[in-house]
Design a protein around this motif. Sequence first.
Motif, PDB file in Angstrom:
ATOM      1  N   PHE B 103       0.377   9.283  -5.910  1.00  0.00           N
ATOM      2  CA  PHE B 103       1.392   8.362  -5.410  1.00  0.00           C
ATOM      3  C   PHE B 103       2.585   9.127  -4.815  1.00  0.00           C
ATOM      4  O   PHE B 103       3.080   8.788  -3.741  1.00  0.00           O
ATOM      5  N   GLU B 104       3.025  10.182  -5.517  1.00  0.00           N
ATOM      6  CA  GLU B 104       4.169  10.965  -5.019  1.00  0.00           C
ATOM      7  C   GLU B 104       3.832  11.647  -3.700  1.00  0.00           C
ATOM      8  O   GLU B 104       4.674  11.722  -2.796  1.00  0.00           O
ATOM      9  N   ASN B 105       2.603  12.149  -3.583  1.00  0.00           N
ATOM     10  CA  ASN B 105       2.164  12.746  -2.326  1.00  0.00           C
ATOM     11  C   ASN B 105       2.236  11.728  -1.191  1.00  0.00           C
ATOM     12  O   ASN B 105       2.757  12.011  -0.112  1.00  0.00           O
ATOM     13  N   MET B 106       1.718  10.541  -1.464  1.00  0.00           N
ATOM     14  CA  MET B 106       1.662   9.501  -0.431  1.00  0.00           C
ATOM     15  C   MET B 106       3.076   9.024  -0.059  1.00  0.00           C
ATOM     16  O   MET B 106       3.365   8.756   1.097  1.00  0.00           O
ATOM     17  N   LYS B 107       3.931   8.950  -1.065  1.00  0.00           N
ATOM     18  CA  LYS B 107       5.313   8.507  -0.822  1.00  0.00           C
ATOM     19  C   LYS B 107       6.006   9.498   0.122  1.00  0.00           C
ATOM     20  O   LYS B 107       6.738   9.103   1.031  1.00  0.00           O
ATOM     21  N   PHE B 108       5.747  10.780  -0.116  1.00  0.00           N
ATOM     22  CA  PHE B 108       6.343  11.820   0.728  1.00  0.00           C
ATOM     23  C   PHE B 108       5.897  11.649   2.182  1.00  0.00           C
ATOM     24  O   PHE B 108       6.721  11.593   3.101  1.00  0.00           O
ATOM     25  N   PHE B 109       4.581  11.542   2.385  1.00  0.00           N
ATOM     26  CA  PHE B 109       4.088  11.417   3.760  1.00  0.00           C
ATOM     27  C   PHE B 109       4.485  10.072   4.375  1.00  0.00           C
ATOM     28  O   PHE B 109       4.721   9.989   5.574  1.00  0.00           O
ATOM     29  N   ALA B 110       4.595   9.039   3.544  1.00  0.00           N
ATOM     30  CA  ALA B 110       5.027   7.732   4.061  1.00  0.00           C
ATOM     31  C   ALA B 110       6.446   7.830   4.607  1.00  0.00           C
ATOM     32  O   ALA B 110       6.784   7.214   5.616  1.00  0.00           O
ATOM     33  N   ARG B 111       7.280   8.647   3.960  1.00  0.00           N
ATOM     34  CA  ARG B 111       8.652   8.836   4.450  1.00  0.00           C
ATOM     35  C   ARG B 111       8.659   9.609   5.763  1.00  0.00           C
ATOM     36  O   ARG B 111       9.447   9.311   6.653  1.00  0.00           O
ATOM     37  N   LEU B 112       7.781  10.611   5.851  1.00  0.00           N
ATOM     38  CA  LEU B 112       7.729  11.396   7.101  1.00  0.00           C
ATOM     39  C   LEU B 112       7.240  10.545   8.264  1.00  0.00           C
ATOM     40  O   LEU B 112       7.724  10.664   9.380  1.00  0.00           O
ATOM     41  N   TYR B 113       6.265   9.676   7.987  1.00  0.00           N
ATOM     42  CA  TYR B 113       5.688   8.823   9.046  1.00  0.00           C
ATOM     43  C   TYR B 113       6.422   7.493   9.185  1.00  0.00           C
ATOM     44  O   TYR B 113       6.015   6.648   9.959  1.00  0.00           O
ATOM     45  N   ARG B 114       7.472   7.337   8.388  1.00  0.00           N
ATOM     46  CA  ARG B 114       8.287   6.096   8.372  1.00  0.00           C
ATOM     47  C   ARG B 114       7.392   4.850   8.214  1.00  0.00           C
ATOM     48  O   ARG B 114       7.460   3.901   8.998  1.00  0.00           O
ATOM     49  N   ILE B 115       6.556   4.883   7.182  1.00  0.00           N
ATOM     50  CA  ILE B 115       5.650   3.751   6.947  1.00  0.00           C
ATOM     51  C   ILE B 115       6.328   2.777   5.989  1.00  0.00           C
ATOM     52  O   ILE B 115       6.686   3.168   4.867  1.00  0.00           O
ATOM     53  N   ARG B 116       6.475   1.568   6.437  1.00  0.00           N
ATOM     54  CA  ARG B 116       7.040   0.536   5.562  1.00  0.00           C
ATOM     55  C   ARG B 116       5.895  -0.049   4.738  1.00  0.00           C
ATOM     56  O   ARG B 116       4.760  -0.078   5.195  1.00  0.00           O
ATOM     57  N   ASN B 117       6.178  -0.519   3.559  1.00  0.00           N
ATOM     58  CA  ASN B 117       5.167  -1.122   2.668  1.00  0.00           C
ATOM     59  C   ASN B 117       3.960  -0.220   2.465  1.00  0.00           C
ATOM     60  O   ASN B 117       2.814  -0.659   2.514  1.00  0.00           O
ATOM     61  N   PHE B 118       4.226   1.075   2.304  1.00  0.00           N
ATOM     62  CA  PHE B 118       3.096   2.000   2.180  1.00  0.00           C
ATOM     63  C   PHE B 118       2.290   1.727   0.908  1.00  0.00           C
ATOM     64  O   PHE B 118       1.102   2.033   0.852  1.00  0.00           O
ATOM     65  N   GLU B 119       2.931   1.144  -0.100  1.00  0.00           N
ATOM     66  CA  GLU B 119       2.231   0.919  -1.381  1.00  0.00           C
ATOM     67  C   GLU B 119       1.039  -0.021  -1.190  1.00  0.00           C
ATOM     68  O   GLU B 119      -0.038   0.202  -1.746  1.00  0.00           O
ATOM     69  N   ALA B 120       1.240  -1.061  -0.386  1.00  0.00           N
ATOM     70  CA  ALA B 120       0.161  -2.014  -0.128  1.00  0.00           C
ATOM     71  C   ALA B 120      -0.970  -1.326   0.632  1.00  0.00           C
ATOM     72  O   ALA B 120      -2.154  -1.476   0.315  1.00  0.00           O
ATOM     73  N   GLU B 121      -0.577  -0.543   1.655  1.00  0.00           N
ATOM     74  CA  GLU B 121      -1.567   0.169   2.468  1.00  0.00           C
ATOM     75  C   GLU B 121      -2.327   1.191   1.613  1.00  0.00           C
ATOM     76  O   GLU B 121      -3.560   1.307   1.713  1.00  0.00           O
ATOM     77  N   LEU B 122      -1.574   1.895   0.760  1.00  0.00           N
ATOM     78  CA  LEU B 122      -2.200   2.897  -0.111  1.00  0.00           C
ATOM     79  C   LEU B 122      -3.190   2.231  -1.074  1.00  0.00           C
ATOM     80  O   LEU B 122      -4.308   2.734  -1.261  1.00  0.00           O
ATOM     81  N   GLY B 123      -2.771   1.098  -1.630  1.00  0.00           N
ATOM     82  CA  GLY B 123      -3.647   0.355  -2.546  1.00  0.00           C
ATOM     83  C   GLY B 123      -4.965   0.007  -1.887  1.00  0.00           C
ATOM     84  O   GLY B 123      -6.039   0.220  -2.459  1.00  0.00           O
ATOM     85  N   LYS B 124      -4.869  -0.473  -0.644  1.00  0.00           N
ATOM     86  CA  LYS B 124      -6.077  -0.869   0.099  1.00  0.00           C
ATOM     87  C   LYS B 124      -6.988   0.339   0.314  1.00  0.00           C
ATOM     88  O   LYS B 124      -8.198   0.280   0.108  1.00  0.00           O
ATOM     89  N   LEU B 125      -6.383   1.447   0.752  1.00  0.00           N
ATOM     90  CA  LEU B 125      -7.182   2.640   1.049  1.00  0.00           C
ATOM     91  C   LEU B 125      -7.814   3.232  -0.208  1.00  0.00           C
ATOM     92  O   LEU B 125      -8.968   3.645  -0.190  1.00  0.00           O
ATOM     93  N   LEU B 126      -7.040   3.259  -1.295  1.00  0.00           N
ATOM     94  CA  LEU B 126      -7.595   3.803  -2.551  1.00  0.00           C
ATOM     95  C   LEU B 126      -8.783   2.960  -3.006  1.00  0.00           C
ATOM     96  O   LEU B 126      -9.801   3.496  -3.456  1.00  0.00           O
TER      97      LEU B 126
END
Lengths: 262, 308
Positions: B103-126
């Motif tokens: 989760f921390e890894n994804m949060k970091f890259f989500a900030r770099l890519y300026r992804i909003r609602n990354f948690e929902a997207e991450l949940g789907k992909l996982l």
Amino acid sequence: MPMDSARAFAVSVKDLREVFSSIEIFGPMIFIPLFFSIALPLFTSYITKYAGPQFASRILGISGVTTYGHTGLAFLSFFSTNVLGPVFLTMPIITASVIAADSFAGEKERKTAEALLSSPITNSELLIGKMASSFIPSIALTAAVFAIYAGITDYISMRSFGVLLFPNESWWLMLLNAPFLALTTIGLVVIVSSRARGVKESQQISTLLILPILVIPFASIFNISRLSAGFFIGMLSVLIISAAAVVTLGVRLFERERFITA
Amino acid sequence: MEGITREEGRHPIVAEGVGKAFGSALALADVSFSAGRGEIVNVLGPNGAGKSTLLKMIAGLYKPTSGRTMVLGEDAYTLDTVKRERVSFLGENYALYDDLTCFENMKFFARLYRIRNFEAELGKLLRAFGASEYRDRKLGELSRGTKQKIALCRAFMNRPSVILLDEPSAFLDQRSSERLHGMLNRLARGGATILYATQRLEELFRIGNVALLIDKGRMLRYGEIGEMLGSISELEIEITTANRIDEWKKRLVGVRMTKVSDRILKAEVSSVEEIPELITKISEAGGRVINVNSLGQNISKLMGNADG
């Protein structure tokens, strides 16, 4: 291209999380300096108390310090300011070099650099984020070490002689030098990391800066140089210029491809 | 290459006479191709062919020493951050931080890519990769295959228009590879342009219809996969079964096969279309096929044909 501070901040937070996620990394980095910041003033107090006035007078004589009052107090004041102060001034160099080398060369060594550099982050955002993550803990640790060693010394001098020795002019000036020592170290690590393969090679740069700092207490003991306000202000001027120069050079020389392929 | 337009929407990836040298060593020479919107280009070649170098140049990590690489209508090396937000690159390494949780890894890259609602997207992909249970685990504690799944989640999290993958299935099991291929086909149908480097010929049967063959830094061929495979007279495949070969082999007749080990055998087929037929025959004889791999010789044959 406008800078996005959120990206730089994300890099800093990630780096700090990595450093503090493992006790093996941050444990020695924090606890060893804190141990010495307690042990060295206590050792100084022990020498002052038990080695006797003759030993103190001899050291002060070698150092060219003339005492008018209590020899023990003069020794404690001289040793704490002129020897311990410069020794603790190596703190920003050691800490900054360890964190910065891990932050920059560590990305290469752990093979994470490609994902980071192919992401939408500019060189300035990346370098500012990484420099901040090395600078902030090294300065915080240096300030803590200076505060602890000054506090313990004051406690001893108050109990034994009824006076407070710190904060004095030299202490403040040394503390003022610390951020620029850290910045110079970080700038050098950035330059070296772009060309070095691993963390160890990048860390070695710190020895270049530690050695001249460690000369200061010896120069003071053997009366080669006086650690006056002028000395520290001169040192500060040199460090401001060198920090600005190496950080600018580090940023200018940073090239993504070279960073990955070196 | 004639007829290549740099218009972002039509050809999000363009390489024009691209070459790369590291000192005196030439890694890639004169590669030209373009990938259209919604196209999957398989970059096929053996180890050291120059596939990774090509992908890294398109990802903007390496600067070409000759020619140029264009991504979304701009020079790949100097691509601006807004366009870079729409590009994803996953190299040979999973390139995530072992000391941080997934989760921390994804949060970091989500900030770099300026992804909003990354948690929902991450949940789907996982969920898609069957890795939901690893969300809060440190990467360093996971197997290489699971790390690869998390790295793929990272690569897809920004819903990229351009996806560059360097041997992404190398550490994945059969099921996860199939999920990945399915996902890539869906993303391509949605308009994403994908460059997929591989040295496994069988992957060409599963994704895309275009391949770029490179070997020793030279581009051998660029075109339709079917056309290229048609040039091979005999394909060699390796079949892995869950049960022992001796248990069922006697019941299988008329198939040229060599036993490699208790559960692995080598077979020869004259075309790709024959593979499902062979698997059916093995199943009917009682063999439970769990994997089919194309052997390296096929790539050599393909390279040899293209070269000749």
